[in-house]
Motif scaffolding. Structure first.
Motif, PDB file in Angstrom:
ATOM      1  N   LEU A   2      27.283  31.074 -24.793  1.00 53.00           N
ATOM      2  CA  LEU A   2      26.844  31.482 -26.132  1.00 53.00           C
ATOM      3  C   LEU A   2      25.575  32.323 -26.113  1.00 53.00           C
ATOM      4  CD1 LEU A   2      27.350  28.225 -28.239  1.00 53.00           C
ATOM      5  CD2 LEU A   2      28.851  30.209 -28.073  1.00 53.00           C
ATOM      6  N   PHE A   3      24.742  32.117 -25.092  1.00 52.78           N
ATOM      7  CA  PHE A   3      23.448  32.791 -25.071  1.00 52.78           C
ATOM      8  C   PHE A   3      23.304  33.627 -23.800  1.00 52.78           C
ATOM      9  CE2 PHE A   3      23.088  28.718 -27.289  1.00 52.78           C
ATOM     10  CZ  PHE A   3      22.758  29.173 -28.559  1.00 52.78           C
ATOM     11  N   GLU A   4      22.494  34.674 -23.888  1.00 57.28           N
ATOM     12  CA  GLU A   4      22.295  35.591 -22.772  1.00 57.28           C
ATOM     13  C   GLU A   4      21.095  35.158 -21.949  1.00 57.28           C
ATOM     14  OE1 GLU A   4      21.176  40.304 -22.112  1.00 57.28           O
ATOM     15  OE2 GLU A   4      22.151  39.665 -23.987  1.00 57.28           O
ATOM     16  N   LEU A  34      26.412  21.176 -29.566  1.00 56.60           N
ATOM     17  CA  LEU A  34      25.349  21.772 -28.762  1.00 56.60           C
ATOM     18  C   LEU A  34      24.165  20.831 -28.682  1.00 56.60           C
ATOM     19  CD1 LEU A  34      25.231  25.272 -30.517  1.00 56.60           C
ATOM     20  CD2 LEU A  34      26.547  24.700 -28.488  1.00 56.60           C
ATOM     21  N   ILE A  35      23.438  20.903 -27.589  1.00 62.67           N
ATOM     22  CA  ILE A  35      22.146  20.244 -27.467  1.00 62.67           C
ATOM     23  C   ILE A  35      21.166  21.275 -26.911  1.00 62.67           C
ATOM     24  CG2 ILE A  35      20.821  18.382 -26.413  1.00 62.67           C
ATOM     25  CD1 ILE A  35      23.409  16.842 -26.040  1.00 62.67           C
ATOM     26  N   PHE A  36      20.071  21.469 -27.612  1.00 61.93           N
ATOM     27  CA  PHE A  36      19.033  22.390 -27.156  1.00 61.93           C
ATOM     28  C   PHE A  36      17.881  21.603 -26.542  1.00 61.93           C
ATOM     29  CE2 PHE A  36      20.446  25.112 -30.959  1.00 61.93           C
ATOM     30  CZ  PHE A  36      21.349  25.825 -30.194  1.00 61.93           C
ATOM     31  N   GLU A  87      29.507  17.933 -25.486  1.00 58.70           N
ATOM     32  CA  GLU A  87      28.381  18.740 -25.971  1.00 58.70           C
ATOM     33  C   GLU A  87      27.744  19.509 -24.816  1.00 58.70           C
ATOM     34  OE1 GLU A  87      26.817  16.159 -29.757  1.00 58.70           O
ATOM     35  OE2 GLU A  87      26.186  15.496 -27.772  1.00 58.70           O
ATOM     36  N   ASP A  88      27.538  20.800 -25.023  1.00 56.98           N
ATOM     37  CA  ASP A  88      26.905  21.649 -24.022  1.00 56.98           C
ATOM     38  C   ASP A  88      25.390  21.593 -24.168  1.00 56.98           C
ATOM     39  OD1 ASP A  88      29.305  22.540 -22.885  1.00 56.98           O
ATOM     40  OD2 ASP A  88      29.507  24.150 -24.366  1.00 56.98           O
ATOM     41  N   VAL A  89      24.690  21.607 -23.028  1.00 57.92           N
ATOM     42  CA  VAL A  89      23.229  21.551 -23.011  1.00 57.92           C
ATOM     43  C   VAL A  89      22.675  22.920 -22.636  1.00 57.92           C
ATOM     44  CG1 VAL A  89      21.203  20.492 -21.947  1.00 57.92           C
ATOM     45  CG2 VAL A  89      23.246  19.108 -22.392  1.00 57.92           C
ATOM     46  N   TYR A  90      21.778  23.440 -23.464  1.00 56.81           N
ATOM     47  CA  TYR A  90      21.171  24.749 -23.239  1.00 56.81           C
ATOM     48  C   TYR A  90      19.658  24.611 -23.157  1.00 56.81           C
ATOM     49  CZ  TYR A  90      25.759  26.556 -24.578  1.00 56.81           C
ATOM     50  OH  TYR A  90      27.103  26.815 -24.639  1.00 56.81           O
ATOM     51  N   LEU A  91      19.080  25.180 -22.107  1.00 55.17           N
ATOM     52  CA  LEU A  91      17.636  25.092 -21.870  1.00 55.17           C
ATOM     53  C   LEU A  91      16.928  26.370 -22.307  1.00 55.17           C
ATOM     54  CD1 LEU A  91      15.090  23.773 -20.616  1.00 55.17           C
ATOM     55  CD2 LEU A  91      15.807  24.759 -18.417  1.00 55.17           C
ATOM     56  N   VAL A 103      17.177  29.992 -20.587  1.00 57.63           N
ATOM     57  CA  VAL A 103      17.143  29.845 -19.135  1.00 57.63           C
ATOM     58  C   VAL A 103      18.543  29.672 -18.559  1.00 57.63           C
ATOM     59  CG1 VAL A 103      16.235  28.496 -17.206  1.00 57.63           C
ATOM     60  CG2 VAL A 103      14.844  28.820 -19.274  1.00 57.63           C
ATOM     61  N   ASP A 104      19.279  28.642 -19.031  1.00 58.08           N
ATOM     62  CA  ASP A 104      20.596  28.393 -18.463  1.00 58.08           C
ATOM     63  C   ASP A 104      21.304  27.274 -19.217  1.00 58.08           C
ATOM     64  OD1 ASP A 104      22.636  28.921 -16.603  1.00 58.08           O
ATOM     65  OD2 ASP A 104      21.198  28.991 -14.943  1.00 58.08           O
ATOM     66  N   GLN A 105      22.606  27.184 -18.986  1.00 59.87           N
ATOM     67  CA  GLN A 105      23.383  26.038 -19.448  1.00 59.87           C
ATOM     68  C   GLN A 105      23.347  24.996 -18.346  1.00 59.87           C
ATOM     69  OE1 GLN A 105      27.331  26.897 -20.879  1.00 59.87           O
ATOM     70  NE2 GLN A 105      27.955  24.752 -20.899  1.00 59.87           N
ATOM     71  N   LEU A 106      23.132  23.732 -18.713  1.00 68.03           N
ATOM     72  CA  LEU A 106      22.912  22.678 -17.740  1.00 68.03           C
ATOM     73  C   LEU A 106      23.979  21.597 -17.810  1.00 68.03           C
ATOM     74  CD1 LEU A 106      19.068  22.117 -18.306  1.00 68.03           C
ATOM     75  CD2 LEU A 106      20.157  23.677 -16.666  1.00 68.03           C
TER      76      LEU A 106
END
Length: 265
Positions: A2-4, A34-36, A87-91, A103-106
């Motif tokens: 989802l994010f660059e 999602l989890i940020f 749920e996807d984790v995004y940092l 930064v990245d998907q974790l």
């Protein structure tokens, strides 16, 4: 994704679009899977020690709770169960006030309970999560491909159903291997379950590749098709149905139709 990667995002705009807490380090939007994680760079001030470990390549993140022993509730619970909850984790890393770099998907590798100091300088128990970038896991999961091709459907399902949080107490290297094996098993299990037919329309795979009949994996609950999921949350579909699931005007209804069909005894 989802994010660059390395792109700068305004935190306020992320929340305007997805929702979630605008203040917490762990944000869990209610209407999105999602989890940020927002790394403010001020961790030590609150008794946290977050960051990347150059030796093992993992990102270590201390859970929520500035005072007293940390508990598996709220954001901590969400991170612990992110795989089984789809749920996807995004940092995101803070660069300036309100601006964060993606930064990245974790993926969760495991967690440990450590002793630390809270913001009042009292000793307490701290939950330290260990995460690894998704793309690293996916790239290295291929080493298990040959072994997975010779396992039964039941064996594949058992491996794919493992929960990363159960890796607690294992060495870091063992945790990594377990998650890579699980990632490979999930891929081959879903394809084996489909038995060369699209699980959406029921038609045979449209063509063959050197590795066999071609089908694509689709996550029924997550925002993206990347990352680990429970085996019952992923289906193998033909390219046409996959495009419809993501771009069709009836994509929501079509996705729900597949969920209902899978849930039938």
């Amino acid at each position: 994704m989802l994010f660059e990667k390395n792109k700068l995002y305004k935190r306020s705009e992320l929340h305007d679009r997805y929702g979630g807490s605008r203040q917490r380090g762990i944000s869990t939007p209610n209407k999105h899977k999602l989890i940020f994680i927002f790394d403010s760079g001020m961790d030590e001030e609150f008794g946290y020690e977050n960051g990347w470990n150059e030796e093992d390549g993992l990102y270590y993140y201390s859970g929520e709770g500035q005072v007293g022993d940390q508990q598996f509730s709220h954001g901590n619970k969400a991170l612990l169960n992110h795989v089984e909850n789809g749920e996807d984790v995004y940092l995101f890393e803070s660069l300036s006030k309100g601006n964060y770099r993606f930064v990245d998907q974790l993926i969760l590798i495991g967690f440990d309970i450590q002793f630390g100091i809270d913001k009042n300088h009292n000793q307490r128990e701290v939950i330290v999560f260990a995460f690894e970038p998704l793309h690293v896991i996916q790239e290295e999961a291929h080493q298990f491909s040959l072994a997975m091709q010779y396992k039964t459907v039941q064996e594949l399902e058992e491996i794919a159903s493992r929960d990363p949080k159960r890796a607690t107490g294992l060495s870091t290297s063992a945790r990594k291997l377990q998650v890579r094996e699980q990632t490979a098993a999930l891929h081959y299990y879903v394809l084996a379950r489909a038995n060369n037919c699209c699980e959406a329309c029921g038609q045979p795979a449209p063509f063959k590749t050197e590795e066999g009949p071609y089908l694509e994996l689709h996550s029924l609950y997550k925002e993206s098709d990347d990352g680990l999921s429970r085996p019952d949350q992923v289906v193998a579909v033909c390219p046409n149905c996959h495009a419809r699931l993501h771009k069709g005007v009836d994509r929501v209804e079509f996705n729900q139709h597949i969920i209902n069909a899978i849930q039938q005894p």
